[in-house]
Design a protein around this motif. Structure first.
Motif, mmCIF file in Angstrom:
data_model
loop_
_atom_site.group_PDB
_atom_site.id
_atom_site.type_symbol
_atom_site.label_atom_id
_atom_site.label_comp_id
_atom_site.label_asym_id
_atom_site.label_seq_id
_atom_site.Cartn_x
_atom_site.Cartn_y
_atom_site.Cartn_z
ATOM 1 N N LYS A 53 0.820 -1.192 0.026
ATOM 2 C CA LYS A 53 -0.004 0.110 0.033
ATOM 3 C C LYS A 53 0.960 1.211 0.043
ATOM 4 O O LYS A 53 1.666 1.505 0.946
ATOM 5 C CB LYS A 53 -0.760 0.101 1.240
ATOM 6 N N HIS A 54 0.787 2.085 -0.994
ATOM 7 C CA HIS A 54 1.547 3.292 -1.034
ATOM 8 C C HIS A 54 1.507 3.992 0.284
ATOM 9 O O HIS A 54 0.212 4.578 0.740
ATOM 10 C CB HIS A 54 1.011 4.074 -2.337
ATOM 11 N N HIS A 55 2.539 4.624 0.881
ATOM 12 C CA HIS A 55 2.550 5.195 2.213
ATOM 13 C C HIS A 55 4.037 5.794 2.111
ATOM 14 O O HIS A 55 4.828 5.396 1.690
ATOM 15 C CB HIS A 55 2.465 4.372 3.292
ATOM 16 N N HIS A 56 3.994 6.439 3.124
ATOM 17 C CA HIS A 56 5.358 7.075 3.583
ATOM 18 C C HIS A 56 5.644 7.168 4.916
ATOM 19 O O HIS A 56 4.856 6.316 5.889
ATOM 20 C CB HIS A 56 5.395 8.617 3.020
ATOM 21 N N HIS A 57 6.723 7.595 5.540
ATOM 22 C CA HIS A 57 7.339 7.439 6.732
ATOM 23 C C HIS A 57 7.734 8.705 7.363
ATOM 24 O O HIS A 57 8.041 9.783 6.749
ATOM 25 C CB HIS A 57 8.727 6.383 6.849
ATOM 26 N N GLY B 99 -1.504 7.477 3.393
ATOM 27 C CA GLY B 99 -1.839 8.485 2.426
ATOM 28 C C GLY B 99 -0.600 9.253 1.635
ATOM 29 O O GLY B 99 0.631 8.836 2.224
ATOM 30 N N CYS B 100 -1.052 10.213 0.870
ATOM 31 C CA CYS B 100 0.271 10.881 0.114
ATOM 32 C C CYS B 100 -0.316 12.155 -0.215
ATOM 33 O O CYS B 100 -1.522 12.414 -0.516
ATOM 34 C CB CYS B 100 0.516 9.847 -0.820
ATOM 35 N N VAL B 101 0.599 13.233 -0.121
ATOM 36 C CA VAL B 101 0.135 14.395 -0.702
ATOM 37 C C VAL B 101 0.279 14.243 -2.140
ATOM 38 O O VAL B 101 0.792 13.434 -2.976
ATOM 39 C CB VAL B 101 1.255 15.348 -0.605
ATOM 40 N N HIS C 136 8.117 7.871 -9.963
ATOM 41 C CA HIS C 136 8.130 7.249 -8.604
ATOM 42 C C HIS C 136 8.357 8.649 -7.859
ATOM 43 O O HIS C 136 9.205 9.632 -8.270
ATOM 44 C CB HIS C 136 9.084 6.196 -8.617
ATOM 45 N N HIS C 137 8.254 8.261 -6.267
ATOM 46 C CA HIS C 137 8.600 9.330 -5.267
ATOM 47 C C HIS C 137 8.722 8.657 -3.973
ATOM 48 O O HIS C 137 8.113 7.486 -3.643
ATOM 49 C CB HIS C 137 7.670 10.520 -5.167
ATOM 50 N N ASP C 138 9.725 9.061 -3.507
ATOM 51 C CA ASP C 138 9.860 8.673 -1.875
ATOM 52 C C ASP C 138 9.605 9.981 -0.889
ATOM 53 O O ASP C 138 10.104 10.976 -1.339
ATOM 54 C CB ASP C 138 11.397 8.185 -1.692
HETATM 55 ZN ZN LIG Z 1 3.251 8.951 -2.050
#
Ligand SMILES: [Zn+2]
Ligand SMILES: [Zn+2]
Length: 126
Positions: free
Chosen positions: A78-82, A96-98, A113-115
């Motif tokens: 699941k696309h997510h960040h930290h 979620g994500c901006v 792609h983005h981190d």
């Molecule tokens: Zn994202």
């Protein structure tokens, strides 16, 4: 090593990763799993983590300037960040994500792609 003991260690490590608030380092997996299996050694954690990675159950999260971290494949899917707490050095999952990152790109570039890692202090350290 008796198979039963190996299984207990494996389950303790799987539980540590499943119950985590974010991706864990080998040392963090070791300390969380040690509450279930007191005799767990760091080398065993390395070995089991490598095996779980080969099986595709967990994935490696490289951290620039820090130790590699691991999360379950289910979480990674699941696309997510930290969020990185710079005080206690723990990582937390952010849901979620901006959106709208394409707007930052110069003319003619295409985003694939983005981190994104946010940093600051977690509630325990704030
Ligand atoms: Zn994202
Ligand atoms: Zn913290």
């Amino acid at each position: 090593m008796p198979e039963q003991r190996t299984t207990k260690q494996l389950i303790a490590i799987q539980d540590a990763l499943k119950g985590a608030e974010g991706p864990l380092t080998i040392e963090e997996i070791h300390s969380a799993a040690s509450t279930q299996v007191r005799t767990l050694g760091l080398r065993t954690v390395y070995r089991v983590v490598r095996r779980l990675q080969e099986r595709g159950e967990i994935v490696n999260i490289p951290v620039p300037g820090g130790s590699d971290r691991y999360e379950t494949a289910a979480v990674a899917a699941k696309h997510h960040h930290h969020f990185h707490c710079t005080t206690c050095d723990r990582f937390f999952d952010i849901k979620g994500c901006v959106g709208g990152l394409e707007a930052l790109l110069p003319e003619g570039f295409r985003l694939e792609h983005h981190d994104l890692t946010l940093s600051g202090r977690c509630p325990a350290c704030a």
